[in-house]
Design a protein around this motif. Structure first.
Motif, PDB file in Angstrom:
ATOM      1  N   LYS A  18       0.820  -1.222   0.000  1.00 11.79           N
ATOM      2  CA  LYS A  18       0.000   0.000   0.000  1.00 11.79           C
ATOM      3  C   LYS A  18       0.849   1.265   0.000  1.00 11.79           C
ATOM      4  O   LYS A  18       0.695   2.133  -0.859  1.00 11.79           O
ATOM      5  N   SER A  19       1.756   1.376   0.984  1.00 12.02           N
ATOM      6  CA  SER A  19       2.512   2.620   1.138  1.00 12.02           C
ATOM      7  C   SER A  19       3.413   2.865  -0.071  1.00 12.02           C
ATOM      8  O   SER A  19       3.563   4.001  -0.518  1.00 12.02           O
ATOM      9  N   THR A  20       3.987   1.791  -0.609  1.00 16.64           N
ATOM     10  CA  THR A  20       4.848   1.916  -1.786  1.00 16.64           C
ATOM     11  C   THR A  20       4.040   2.421  -2.990  1.00 16.64           C
ATOM     12  O   THR A  20       4.456   3.343  -3.696  1.00 16.64           O
ATOM     13  N   VAL A  92      -6.166   8.100   2.162  1.00 20.94           N
ATOM     14  CA  VAL A  92      -6.127   7.556   3.519  1.00 20.94           C
ATOM     15  C   VAL A  92      -5.690   6.101   3.403  1.00 20.94           C
ATOM     16  O   VAL A  92      -6.393   5.264   2.840  1.00 20.94           O
ATOM     17  N   ASP A  93      -4.489   5.828   3.907  1.00 26.94           N
ATOM     18  CA  ASP A  93      -3.862   4.505   3.843  1.00 26.94           C
ATOM     19  C   ASP A  93      -4.225   3.772   5.143  1.00 26.94           C
ATOM     20  O   ASP A  93      -3.963   4.284   6.227  1.00 26.94           O
ATOM     21  N   THR A  94      -4.863   2.617   5.030  1.00 25.67           N
ATOM     22  CA  THR A  94      -5.292   1.935   6.258  1.00 25.67           C
ATOM     23  C   THR A  94      -5.425   0.432   6.087  1.00 25.67           C
ATOM     24  O   THR A  94      -5.553  -0.060   4.964  1.00 25.67           O
ATOM     25  N   SER A 140      12.075  -2.918   8.007  1.00 27.61           N
ATOM     26  CA  SER A 140      11.644  -1.691   8.683  1.00 27.61           C
ATOM     27  C   SER A 140      10.418  -1.903   9.574  1.00 27.61           C
ATOM     28  O   SER A 140      10.050  -1.030  10.338  1.00 27.61           O
ATOM     29  N   ARG A 141       9.772  -3.064   9.457  1.00 25.83           N
ATOM     30  CA  ARG A 141       8.546  -3.284  10.216  1.00 25.83           C
ATOM     31  C   ARG A 141       8.563  -4.644  10.901  1.00 25.83           C
ATOM     32  O   ARG A 141       9.286  -5.554  10.494  1.00 25.83           O
ATOM     33  N   THR A 142       7.741  -4.792  11.977  1.00 31.74           N
ATOM     34  CA  THR A 142       7.581  -6.089  12.628  1.00 31.74           C
ATOM     35  C   THR A 142       6.167  -6.571  12.350  1.00 31.74           C
ATOM     36  O   THR A 142       5.236  -6.230  13.053  1.00 31.74           O
TER      37      THR A 142
END
Ligand code: ATP
Ligand code: MG
Length: 196
Positions: A18-20, A92-94, A140-142
């Motif tokens: 999503k963010s990419t 809105v990214d969710t 970068s994330r868990t």
């Protein structure tokens, strides 16, 4: 319903991209139309609310909180997003479904989507095997470990949730495939939706 709407909700399971895709689409719109798109993230807004109240230290701890508290934080984040997105084109990214210790928390409950009034819900999907490997490769994330079958079921449930948002708000639902190595293509589809 004749009011103009400027919010596109972008959703999909963790690690789908999503963010990419969002960041790439925003760059494309800037280049082609010279317009800045506001990017808001419900997780980030919730993290800010929760950090200020001293509930968490990192973002991935949010979904481990008691669900009544997550709902309260979510309500405040929804209000803040509705306010910020009033006057310009906004993404809105969710997440659609958040795995908690007590079942799924619905990322887009009626009171959040009715406050935001999206014109479109974009559901980003990808191959379940690819999602599993993207999660492993992203330091970068868990993110929680999930089997490929669970990832597939989670993606199917997201379709149901996206359609529900459309039913409640009249938003259109657009599925965008984020194919491996082809972020630009997925982003171009999102850019079209933004500028429609
Ligand atoms: P979260 O919901 O946890 O925030 P996300 O859906 O925003 O996750 P990203 O952080 O955008 O996912 O992407 C996860 C990882 O997958 C990143 O390392 C990113 O670089 C990679 N990725 C995203 N899209 C693609 C693609 N089309 N091809 C290859 N790798 C990709
Ligand atoms: Mg993200």
């Amino acid at each position: 319903m004749t009011e103009s709407r400027n919010v596109v909700i972008v959703t999909g399971i963790p690690g789908v991209g999503k963010s990419t895709v969002v960041n790439t689409a925003v760059e494309q719109v800037k280049k082609k139309h010279g317009e800045d798109i506001l990017i808001l993230n419900i997780g980030t807004e919730m993290f800010e609310v929760a950090t200020k109240a001293g509930h968490v230290k990192n973002r991935d701890e949010l979904r481990k909180l008691p669900t009544y508290l997550q709902r309260e934080i979510q309500r405040k984040a929804g209000e803040s997003i509705a306010e910020k997105s009033k006057s310009k084109r906004t993404i809105v990214d969710t997440h659609t479904l958040i795995q908690t210790n007590n079942g799924y928390l619905i990322g887009l409950p009626e009171w959040v989507v009715n406050a935001i009034k999206p014109k479109t819900v974009v559901l980003v999907e990808a191959d379940s095997e690819k999602i599993a490997s993207r999660r492993t490769a992203d330091p970068s994330r868990t993110r929680d470990a999930q089997t490929v079958t669970d990832i597939q079921i989670h993606q199917e449930m997201c379709r149901g949730a996206a359609v529900s948002v459309g039913t409640i708000t009249g938003a259109t639902v657009r599925i965008i495939k984020n194919r491996e190595g082809l972020v630009e293509e997925a982003a171009a589809e999102l850019a079209d939706t933004l500028m429609e």
